[in-house]
Design a protein around this motif. Structure first.
Motif, short mmCIF file in Angstrom:
data_model
loop_
_atom_site.label_atom_id
_atom_site.label_comp_id
_atom_site.label_asym_id
_atom_site.label_seq_id
_atom_site.Cartn_x
_atom_site.Cartn_y
_atom_site.Cartn_z
N TRP A 155 14.84 49.54 11.98
CA TRP A 155 16.27 49.30 12.24
C TRP A 155 16.99 48.92 10.96
N SER A 156 16.36 48.06 10.15
CA SER A 156 17.03 47.63 8.92
C SER A 156 17.10 48.76 7.89
N ASN A 157 16.15 49.68 7.89
CA ASN A 157 16.24 50.83 6.99
C ASN A 157 17.46 51.67 7.33
N THR A 181 18.99 42.81 2.10
CA THR A 181 17.97 42.56 1.08
C THR A 181 17.31 43.85 0.63
N LYS A 182 17.23 44.85 1.51
CA LYS A 182 16.64 46.14 1.12
C LYS A 182 17.50 46.90 0.13
N VAL A 183 18.81 46.66 0.13
CA VAL A 183 19.67 47.30 -0.86
C VAL A 183 19.84 46.39 -2.08
N ARG A 184 19.12 45.29 -2.08
CA ARG A 184 19.12 44.28 -3.15
C ARG A 184 20.42 43.49 -3.21
N GLY A 185 21.16 43.50 -2.09
CA GLY A 185 22.36 42.68 -1.99
C GLY A 185 21.99 41.26 -1.61
N THR A 243 11.34 54.22 4.86
CA THR A 243 11.44 53.12 3.92
C THR A 243 12.44 53.42 2.81
N ILE A 244 13.26 52.43 2.48
CA ILE A 244 14.24 52.54 1.40
C ILE A 244 13.48 52.55 0.07
N ASP A 247 16.72 55.91 -3.31
CA ASP A 247 17.79 55.67 -2.34
C ASP A 247 18.81 54.69 -2.89
N ARG A 248 18.34 53.63 -3.52
CA ARG A 248 19.23 52.59 -4.04
C ARG A 248 20.03 53.06 -5.25
#
Length: 133
Positions: free
Chosen positions: A32-34, A69-73, A125-126, A130-131
């Protein structure tokens, strides 16, 4: 707002987030978070940027926190209606949106267009690629 769910629980089927209407396993939280992270990247989320969270549901708040957090925000809950300093993006629902500032671009989770994009988005998975896309 939950702190953080375990990063890599031993059992991907273990419930890591509970809410009044649903529970999420570690695997579901990951998938879901991806999807949500991809939407944030599409909106211009960048590493180190504070991203506001104005969500009442503990399950959706946990998904939002993990996606950020997955986008490093930096996940930043809205407290007492105050927007976190430096935030340019935020995640909320229609019911909360009317009481929030227009100073940020809001991803409104329960808008039909958002739901459609979310449901068809990739849950893989991110990656670094992707980032940086």
């Amino acid at each position: 707002m939950p702190s953080s769910a375990p990063r890599h629980p031993a059992d991907k089927n273990a419930v890591v987030v509970s809410g009044p209407d649903t529970d999420l396993t570690a695997e579901e939280l990951h998938r879901w978070s991806n999807r949500l992270a991809r939407m944030l990247l599409g909106m211009g989320a960048t590493a180190g940027a504070p991203i506001a969270i104005a969500i009442d549901s503990p399950v959706e708040a946990a998904v939002a926190e993990r996606a950020i957090t997955k986008v490093r925000g930096i996940p930043q809950p809205i407290e007492n209606g105050v927007l976190p300093a430096g935030a340019v993006l935020g995640i909320t629902h229609r019911a909360r949106r009317t009481s929030l500032t227009d100073e940020v671009r809001w991803l409104i989770l329960d808008e039909p267009a958002t739901l459609r994009r979310y449901l068809v988005g990739s849950d893989s998975t991110i990656t670094v690629a992707d980032r940086s896309a």
